[in-house]
Design an enzyme around this catalytic site. Structure first.
Site, mmCIF file in Angstrom:
data_model
loop_
_atom_site.group_PDB
_atom_site.id
_atom_site.type_symbol
_atom_site.label_atom_id
_atom_site.label_comp_id
_atom_site.label_asym_id
_atom_site.label_seq_id
_atom_site.Cartn_x
_atom_site.Cartn_y
_atom_site.Cartn_z
ATOM 1 N N SER A 125 0.833 -1.196 0.000
ATOM 2 C CA SER A 125 0.000 0.000 0.000
ATOM 3 C C SER A 125 0.875 1.257 0.000
ATOM 4 O O SER A 125 1.692 1.433 -0.903
ATOM 5 C CB SER A 125 -0.961 -0.055 1.193
ATOM 6 O OG SER A 125 -1.984 0.895 1.068
ATOM 7 N N ASP A 279 -8.278 -5.638 -6.104
ATOM 8 C CA ASP A 279 -8.040 -4.371 -5.418
ATOM 9 C C ASP A 279 -8.854 -3.279 -6.111
ATOM 10 O O ASP A 279 -8.782 -3.121 -7.323
ATOM 11 C CB ASP A 279 -6.546 -4.028 -5.450
ATOM 12 C CG ASP A 279 -6.159 -2.959 -4.445
ATOM 13 O OD1 ASP A 279 -6.946 -2.017 -4.227
ATOM 14 O OD2 ASP A 279 -5.054 -3.057 -3.880
ATOM 15 N N HIS A 308 -7.744 -5.155 -1.576
ATOM 16 C CA HIS A 308 -6.501 -4.520 -1.136
ATOM 17 C C HIS A 308 -5.875 -5.260 0.043
ATOM 18 O O HIS A 308 -4.650 -5.333 0.163
ATOM 19 C CB HIS A 308 -6.786 -3.064 -0.754
ATOM 20 C CG HIS A 308 -5.570 -2.283 -0.417
ATOM 21 N ND1 HIS A 308 -4.561 -2.039 -1.328
ATOM 22 C CD2 HIS A 308 -5.177 -1.681 0.744
ATOM 23 C CE1 HIS A 308 -3.605 -1.331 -0.750
ATOM 24 N NE2 HIS A 308 -3.950 -1.110 0.505
#
Length: 333
Positions: A125, A279, A308
């Site tokens: 991330s 995602d 995600h």
């Protein structure tokens, strides 16, 4: 045990010069002379190192019996310099960028730890965003890069998600236009609902895996599994990290002067680009397009319904095994 590294008169990209900027970090395992076994692991949004260090363990994704893993807390996360601990960065117009994060981390790595070249920068991330910046800004310092569920530049679609998070917090009555004068209870509640909806896929919510973890309903899962976690964070820090994420662009710095494609093309590290197939904000298409701009990159998506969250699979043995195998292969090259 966490340690601190402090820089004096540190200039932020926004123009503010901090008399002191502090990076809090922890080392797992032992660093070899010159740091030949060093792995750098920057933190992700809302996380502190103890929230995401679960994968650093013997027989884990990152094995501290072989590697010296340096986990660094990015600016704004409440441990390193943040609005909650440094009044100077709580002022309007002051913000952090990943250019700031990575310059400070570079000073830590080279000056305090004596690491000449990182064997791997591993990030998920916002950690992946920092990884891209590392590999572009200091190509001679990064041998390998693993970018999980993150992009080198925040897309317009991703920005809409971030705008909604910022609006959720600052629409609360506790916000006075500059600061929170109390706990933004309604803001946290809305923030968690938005985050939960984007962070996992539609298929994930159809499968309802959270029912096996002791939550008795969707509402209970959002309240205790999402909202409770973000309530542990100072809301000013949550805004600061949103502002960093919004400004993520690997080309936006004095070296590349806005040339995003040239920045990615300058990466010499052997790079593994690993989005999740589901995602919703770091999409496979966006990640694949970036991989195509990096000279020595492999695009290997994680086949997962976890969206995600597949990139941080602490409740998800299947995705953990997939990532572990890919990282072991990368480190063997």
């Amino acid at each position: 045990m966490a340690e601190q590294f402090t820089l004096r008169d540190f200039p932020l990209q926004c123009g503010t010069v901090l008399p002191e900027a502090t990076v809090v970090y922890q080392i797992y395992g032992e660093l070899q002379p010159g740091g030949t076994n060093a792995i750098l692991y920057p933190t992700s949004y809302g996380a502190q190192h103890t929230d995401v260090d679960w994968l650093v363990r013997p027989d884990g994704i990152l094995d501290p019996s072989r590697w010296g893993v340096v986990m660094v807390n990015m600016f704004g996360n409440g441990l390193s310099t943040s609005p909650s601990n440094t009044p100077a960065v709580a002022s309007p117009g002051v913000y952090f960028t990943h250019y700031d994060n990575v310059r400070a981390q570079h000073a830590l790595v080279t000056q305090a730890l004596g690491i000449e070249r990182l064997a791997l920068v591993y990030g998920w991330s916002m950690g992946a965003q920092q990884g891209y910046h590392w590999a572009a800004l200091y190509p001679d310092r990064v041998q390998r890069l693993a970018a999980l569920c993150g992009t080198a530049k925040t897309t317009d679609h991703n920005k809409i998600f971030l705008y909604s998070l910022r609006a959720a917090l600052t629409s609360d009555p506790a916000w006075n236009g500059d600061r929170f004068e109390g706990i933004p209870d309604r803001g946290f509640h809305t923030f968690a609902q938005i985050y939960a909806s984007w962070a996992a896929s539609q298929a994930y919510y159809r499968a309802k895996p959270y029912l096996a973890w002791g939550y008795d309903s969707l509402d209970d899962y959002i309240l205790r599994g999402w909202e409770a976690g973000y309530r542990r964070r100072d809301p000013h820090n949550l805004l600061a990290m949103i502002d960093t994420w919004l400004r993520c662009d690997v080309g936006d710095n004095p070296i590349y002067q806005g040339d995003y494609a040239r920045a990615l093309g300058s990466i010499t590290a052997k790079t593994l680009v690993m989005p999740a197939t589901t995602d919703l904000y770091f999409t496979p298409e966006d990640c694949e397009a970036e991989a195509a701009l990096i000279p020595d990159a492999e695009y290997r998506p994680i086949p997962s319904i976890w969206g995600h969250r597949a990139g941080n699979p602490y409740q998800n043995p299947e995705d953990e095994a997939f990532i572990k195998g890919a990282i072991a292969e990368l480190l063997s090259q």
